[in-house]
Design a protein around this motif. Sequence first.
Motif, PDB file in Angstrom:
ATOM      1  N   ARG A  13      19.473   7.865  45.231  1.00 50.90           N
ATOM      2  CA  ARG A  13      18.476   9.037  45.044  1.00 50.90           C
ATOM      3  C   ARG A  13      19.081  10.081  46.063  1.00 50.90           C
ATOM      4  NH1 ARG A  13      14.117   8.466  42.406  1.00 50.90           N
ATOM      5  NH2 ARG A  13      13.620   6.513  41.221  1.00 50.90           N
ATOM      6  N   SER A  14      19.602   9.715  47.234  1.00 55.33           N
ATOM      7  CA  SER A  14      19.994  10.746  48.057  1.00 55.33           C
ATOM      8  C   SER A  14      21.510  10.912  48.416  1.00 55.33           C
ATOM      9  CB  SER A  14      19.405  10.391  49.375  1.00 55.33           C
ATOM     10  OG  SER A  14      19.720   8.985  49.920  1.00 55.33           O
ATOM     11  N   LEU A  15      22.297  10.060  48.067  1.00 53.58           N
ATOM     12  CA  LEU A  15      23.853  10.167  48.412  1.00 53.58           C
ATOM     13  C   LEU A  15      24.381  11.373  47.840  1.00 53.58           C
ATOM     14  CD1 LEU A  15      25.942   8.461  49.580  1.00 53.58           C
ATOM     15  CD2 LEU A  15      26.426   7.578  47.061  1.00 53.58           C
ATOM     16  N   THR A  16      25.252  12.039  48.779  1.00 49.43           N
ATOM     17  CA  THR A  16      25.960  13.114  48.129  1.00 49.43           C
ATOM     18  C   THR A  16      27.392  12.986  48.144  1.00 49.43           C
ATOM     19  OG1 THR A  16      26.337  13.964  50.604  1.00 49.43           O
ATOM     20  CG2 THR A  16      24.119  14.584  49.525  1.00 49.43           C
ATOM     21  N   LYS A  17      28.217  13.961  47.447  1.00 53.25           N
ATOM     22  CA  LYS A  17      29.544  13.796  47.240  1.00 53.25           C
ATOM     23  C   LYS A  17      30.267  13.912  48.584  1.00 53.25           C
ATOM     24  CE  LYS A  17      33.077  13.563  44.093  1.00 53.25           C
ATOM     25  NZ  LYS A  17      34.434  13.352  44.966  1.00 53.25           N
ATOM     26  N   ASP A  18      29.675  14.677  49.562  1.00 56.89           N
ATOM     27  CA  ASP A  18      30.268  14.999  50.727  1.00 56.89           C
ATOM     28  C   ASP A  18      30.098  13.735  51.848  1.00 56.89           C
ATOM     29  OD1 ASP A  18      30.845  17.696  50.570  1.00 56.89           O
ATOM     30  OD2 ASP A  18      28.979  18.450  51.497  1.00 56.89           O
ATOM     31  N   GLU A  19      29.164  12.965  51.677  1.00 55.94           N
ATOM     32  CA  GLU A  19      28.871  11.683  52.429  1.00 55.94           C
ATOM     33  C   GLU A  19      30.296  10.892  52.054  1.00 55.94           C
ATOM     34  OE1 GLU A  19      24.778  10.231  53.564  1.00 55.94           O
ATOM     35  OE2 GLU A  19      24.795  11.237  51.402  1.00 55.94           O
ATOM     36  N   ILE A  20      30.361  10.686  50.564  1.00 57.36           N
ATOM     37  CA  ILE A  20      31.421  10.005  49.894  1.00 57.36           C
ATOM     38  C   ILE A  20      32.805  10.210  50.693  1.00 57.36           C
ATOM     39  CG2 ILE A  20      32.695   9.321  47.840  1.00 57.36           C
ATOM     40  CD1 ILE A  20      29.880   9.422  46.444  1.00 57.36           C
ATOM     41  N   ASP A  21      33.114  11.575  50.373  1.00 60.53           N
ATOM     42  CA  ASP A  21      34.478  12.104  51.141  1.00 60.53           C
ATOM     43  C   ASP A  21      34.556  11.956  52.672  1.00 60.53           C
ATOM     44  OD1 ASP A  21      34.966  13.164  48.368  1.00 60.53           O
ATOM     45  OD2 ASP A  21      34.231  15.138  48.789  1.00 60.53           O
ATOM     46  N   GLY A  22      33.754  11.852  53.279  1.00 63.60           N
ATOM     47  CA  GLY A  22      33.360  11.628  54.600  1.00 63.60           C
ATOM     48  C   GLY A  22      33.920  10.135  54.957  1.00 63.60           C
ATOM     49  N   ARG A  23      33.383   9.244  54.015  1.00 65.57           N
ATOM     50  CA  ARG A  23      33.854   7.929  54.335  1.00 65.57           C
ATOM     51  C   ARG A  23      35.012   7.332  53.686  1.00 65.57           C
ATOM     52  NH1 ARG A  23      28.524   3.528  53.996  1.00 65.57           N
ATOM     53  NH2 ARG A  23      27.526   4.835  55.712  1.00 65.57           N
ATOM     54  N   VAL A  24      35.611   8.493  52.689  1.00 67.36           N
ATOM     55  CA  VAL A  24      37.085   8.173  52.435  1.00 67.36           C
ATOM     56  C   VAL A  24      37.917   8.256  53.665  1.00 67.36           C
ATOM     57  CG1 VAL A  24      38.755   8.854  50.881  1.00 67.36           C
ATOM     58  CG2 VAL A  24      36.645   8.440  49.961  1.00 67.36           C
ATOM     59  N   ARG A  25      37.385   9.639  54.200  1.00 68.16           N
ATOM     60  CA  ARG A  25      38.302   9.972  55.352  1.00 68.16           C
ATOM     61  C   ARG A  25      38.333   8.910  56.510  1.00 68.16           C
ATOM     62  NH1 ARG A  25      36.343  15.064  53.927  1.00 68.16           N
ATOM     63  NH2 ARG A  25      34.708  14.994  55.593  1.00 68.16           N
ATOM     64  N   ALA A  26      37.017   8.477  56.873  1.00 68.57           N
ATOM     65  CA  ALA A  26      37.001   7.502  57.805  1.00 68.57           C
ATOM     66  C   ALA A  26      37.720   6.022  57.532  1.00 68.57           C
ATOM     67  CB  ALA A  26      35.500   7.199  58.011  1.00 68.57           C
ATOM     68  N   LEU A  27      37.598   5.843  56.242  1.00 69.79           N
ATOM     69  CA  LEU A  27      38.395   4.676  55.949  1.00 69.79           C
ATOM     70  C   LEU A  27      39.927   4.661  55.971  1.00 69.79           C
ATOM     71  CD1 LEU A  27      37.859   1.907  55.091  1.00 69.79           C
ATOM     72  CD2 LEU A  27      37.762   2.585  52.707  1.00 69.79           C
ATOM     73  N   ARG A  28      40.529   6.009  55.687  1.00 68.43           N
ATOM     74  CA  ARG A  28      41.960   6.154  55.960  1.00 68.43           C
ATOM     75  C   ARG A  28      42.303   6.136  57.488  1.00 68.43           C
ATOM     76  NH1 ARG A  28      42.788  11.355  53.521  1.00 68.43           N
ATOM     77  NH2 ARG A  28      43.251  10.027  51.469  1.00 68.43           N
ATOM     78  N   GLU A  29      41.325   6.522  58.368  1.00 73.94           N
ATOM     79  CA  GLU A  29      41.485   6.417  59.791  1.00 73.94           C
ATOM     80  C   GLU A  29      41.507   5.003  60.110  1.00 73.94           C
ATOM     81  OE1 GLU A  29      42.654   8.690  61.779  1.00 73.94           O
ATOM     82  OE2 GLU A  29      42.309   7.598  63.595  1.00 73.94           O
ATOM     83  N   VAL A  30      40.687   4.188  59.501  1.00 74.31           N
ATOM     84  CA  VAL A  30      40.506   2.617  60.098  1.00 74.31           C
ATOM     85  C   VAL A  30      41.532   1.996  59.731  1.00 74.31           C
ATOM     86  CG1 VAL A  30      39.102   0.697  59.285  1.00 74.31           C
ATOM     87  CG2 VAL A  30      37.956   2.710  59.889  1.00 74.31           C
TER      88      VAL A  30
END
Length: 299
Positions: A279-296
């Motif tokens: 209900r609240s999830l945004t595309k920006d949040e998704i992109d943010g976690r993709v970047r974070a996962l790349r760093e991890v």
Amino acid sequence: MSFLVVGSVALDTVRTPFGEAVDVVGGSALYCAASASYFTKVRVVGVVGEDFPLNEIDFLKTRGVDFQGLHVACGDTFRWAGVYGHDFNTRETLETRLNVFAEFNPQLPDVYRDSRDLFLANIDPALQLNVLEQVKRPRLVACDTMNFWIERKRDLLNALLKQIDVLILNDAEVREMAGSADLIKAAKQILDMGPRIVIVKKGEHGAFMVSKESFFALPAFPTEGVRDPTGAGDCFAGGFMGYLAQTEVLNDDAFRRAIVYGSVLASFNIEAFSIRRFRSLTKDEIDGRVRALREVTRF
Ligand code: AMP
């Protein structure tokens, strides 16, 4: 691009160490559709009973999910109940009541027959085969199943495996399907049964993909606020298939990136019961976690 999912649409009762939800909307098709809707338009094939609160899935229509293929039948909606212990990787199924699913014979709306990509989410393999036969010339067919069907409908599953491209299962299901405790070997054995790619989900330990040519592994996104893991696998599949639906070239790189999106979508879903997180999830949040996962995973 047109993406079709067939699967369960359910009322779930779930208990986790963080709380309980009774008769909340769920099911493999709904979780997958919610997740894929961030990338593509989604067509849903399934059945509910007259007791299903359709208003609770209205918000998905505004995200481009098409429910023309969701049939409302006389009777009660499919029900599933499960409980998780402190180890979120294992759960006990307390109840599975097929209800309207027992009699369901899906008839695809004509406009669905040209769907390009197809996810046969966890549901009776007879229904998965039935839907697959009605789609004209799918580009990519992926499939999920679970122990419930491996133990009851093995012959149908074997027939299905010969007609699909990607099988997405969790580790226990892969071992059960191949009859081998050695996980990597089991996944490779399944490649000989039909699919050209097998993706093995390992809950909080991530996922890996095997094909004849390639191996790829990814840890799960390190989520701290887990509340309910139900539907994580379907959200993984939704992110994976949704990402591929908007991708023209389906090569190994595309499949690897799709696994990243699948993992990220699953990581959001488990932060709330039912499909509420969407209900609240945004595309920006998704992109943010993709970047974070790349760093991890960088080293
Ligand atoms: P997951 O946690 O990804 O395995 O998916 C959980 C969802 O699968 C729940 O919302 C259930 O309603 C649904 N489910 C559980 N058992 C079955 C089954 N035998 N057939 C179809 N869907 C099921």
